[in-house]
Design a protein around this motif. Sequence first.
Motif, mmCIF file in Angstrom:
data_model
loop_
_atom_site.group_PDB
_atom_site.id
_atom_site.type_symbol
_atom_site.label_atom_id
_atom_site.label_comp_id
_atom_site.label_asym_id
_atom_site.label_seq_id
_atom_site.Cartn_x
_atom_site.Cartn_y
_atom_site.Cartn_z
ATOM 1 N N ASP A 48 -0.557 -0.533 -0.508
ATOM 2 C CA ASP A 48 -1.307 -1.442 -0.378
ATOM 3 C C ASP A 48 -1.754 -1.433 1.221
ATOM 4 O OD1 ASP A 48 -2.063 -1.017 -2.898
ATOM 5 O OD2 ASP A 48 0.496 -2.572 -3.224
ATOM 6 N N VAL A 49 -2.784 -2.116 1.514
ATOM 7 C CA VAL A 49 -2.784 -1.949 2.782
ATOM 8 C C VAL A 49 -3.772 -3.697 2.731
ATOM 9 C CG1 VAL A 49 -3.409 -2.298 5.166
ATOM 10 C CG2 VAL A 49 -3.029 0.318 3.960
ATOM 11 N N THR A 50 -3.026 -4.414 3.390
ATOM 12 C CA THR A 50 -3.781 -6.313 3.541
ATOM 13 C C THR A 50 -4.040 -6.678 4.788
ATOM 14 O OG1 THR A 50 -2.553 -6.651 1.885
ATOM 15 C CG2 THR A 50 -3.152 -8.676 2.598
ATOM 16 N N ILE A 51 -5.003 -6.604 5.350
ATOM 17 C CA ILE A 51 -5.888 -7.627 6.770
ATOM 18 C C ILE A 51 -6.168 -8.411 6.623
ATOM 19 C CG2 ILE A 51 -7.175 -6.462 7.884
ATOM 20 C CD1 ILE A 51 -7.018 -3.825 7.431
ATOM 21 N N VAL A 110 -0.169 7.583 7.259
ATOM 22 C CA VAL A 110 0.528 8.195 5.599
ATOM 23 C C VAL A 110 2.070 8.618 6.091
ATOM 24 C CG1 VAL A 110 0.516 8.582 2.924
ATOM 25 C CG2 VAL A 110 -1.605 7.810 4.296
ATOM 26 N N ALA A 111 3.216 9.098 5.696
ATOM 27 C CA ALA A 111 4.088 9.766 5.383
ATOM 28 C C ALA A 111 4.053 10.996 4.522
ATOM 29 C CB ALA A 111 5.880 8.958 4.722
ATOM 30 N N ALA A 112 4.780 12.125 5.770
ATOM 31 C CA ALA A 112 4.727 13.480 5.140
ATOM 32 C C ALA A 112 5.221 13.509 3.442
ATOM 33 C CB ALA A 112 5.773 14.007 5.595
ATOM 34 N N ASP A 113 5.992 12.745 2.824
ATOM 35 C CA ASP A 113 6.686 12.897 1.462
ATOM 36 C C ASP A 113 6.130 11.436 1.018
ATOM 37 O OD1 ASP A 113 7.666 10.595 2.976
ATOM 38 O OD2 ASP A 113 10.001 11.756 1.801
ATOM 39 N N ALA A 145 3.948 4.047 4.310
ATOM 40 C CA ALA A 145 3.089 4.491 4.951
ATOM 41 C C ALA A 145 3.853 3.645 6.469
ATOM 42 C CB ALA A 145 1.980 3.824 5.035
ATOM 43 N N SER A 146 3.234 3.784 7.294
ATOM 44 C CA SER A 146 3.339 2.420 8.782
ATOM 45 C C SER A 146 1.504 2.330 9.170
ATOM 46 C CB SER A 146 4.423 3.171 9.448
ATOM 47 O OG SER A 146 3.749 4.718 10.501
#
Length: 500
Positions: free
Chosen positions: A477-480, A468-471, A449-450
Amino acid sequence: MAAGLAVAIAGCSSTNPYQRSARVDKPISQLGREEVHYAHAERLAGNLHGALAVLKDQRREWYDSLSTQARVRAVTQLGLLGVTAAALYSGLKSGVTSDHDKKRLALAGAAGFAAYSGSTWFVNPAQEQAYVEGMRELTCAMMNIEPLRMSAVQFSQMRQEREDLAKAINKLDKSLLEAEATERYGRDSKLAWAQVRVEARSALVRARKTLASSEQLADQLNNSGVTLMREGDLVFARVAARINAASKPITSPEVMASQAAGIIGSFRSVKIDVPSESNGGAGGGAGTPPTTSGAGDGGGAAGKQTKTTTTAAASKSLGSASMQELLAQVAALQKQQTAAAVKEAQRTREDRLEAQAKGQKPKADEATTARRLAAETADLYAARRPLSNRLLSFAEQRKSVERNGSCVGGVSAMSISPADDTKVAPGEAHEITVSGVTATPQVSVKGSASFEILVGPGVNQYMVRIKVAADAKGTVDVTISDRGLATEEVQLTVATAADK
């Protein structure tokens, strides 16, 4: 008076401003044994009790040095008051012409000059400020390590809990593989015994996450003493640098805030798995259609009787038959056996499909398998629960440390929404609102993902959009982070087509 000032100044620890405890350089294991033997301290995981004792010793030495300098300052002030009063008395009284009075005035001036010069030399405000900052940083380091404070007895119990959970995982995994080796059900199957397998798979996924998180936490606990000693070494170095550069500005609060949070970063990587006892019927499955077994109850006895009769008749006539007749009889026998096996398999499949369509109870072997899987799933949840509670307790303590404004520069008001883990589809854009921040938050993404950060509609608000990528598969995991003051983590599970 001059002799007393000299003795006080000579005994001042400020003659060597680089105060360092003699126990700092000892191995952490030796420090731990000494504390248990001499101080009767509680043994902590990772010999943390030894590291805490050494940092307390170092903090006490700096405090003693501050006290000594304060005494020198007070004695010097009192001495100067006495000398000044004597000089004023001798100088203002009438008839100050004798050599004795002149000598007294000269002696008072010399004593006052020596006391003032000595106090100016030995009492160093920059050194005192460095000691104060060092004491504060050591205290913060001890506060920051609190989430990793665990007794050696509890650490041993945690090790046994991890072993029990690993055994429960292996046991349920083996039973599930054995069950699916003979029969598989589709993910969308509504049969009760099929849902038991779905719950077992979900329990295995959760248990493996808990086991992995507990292993990370165990590593942090096992190294807690070394971690604290390294943080203490950094504090010693910063204090020495401040003393050495007394004429330079003291480190800014922003830099000190990032330095004081060093311990927090060492155990921030531990993933906390929120304990959930059920998935509500959702979960992964094999996704393959059910297959038929070798033989069913209905028609099985009749098929065996037919085989026995045919075999007996054939064997009875083989003794008096010729070679051609023998071959013909063998071929006929094989044909009859094949036809009977095909007929029996068709009958079994029809019975099974009819039972599934009508929602009938499973057969005895399937019911037994389902009950065994359900019992082992419950055992797995029971084995996982103690470790989940330890992880949640650690997470709460970690958050309280991260929000300690006295050690990390201020209390963070950051909040995110939604803050719960969720499912996303491949190619989907998931948005997270970040509120209560005065600067652009720091975001990191681990997975397929980006992300992009947008200015939100409200004041001190930002929008983090995760693409989220198509594949994509698995988790993202996202960290803020609010510039190191607070950190929030969200896990996105990429749903497959079968999950829908």
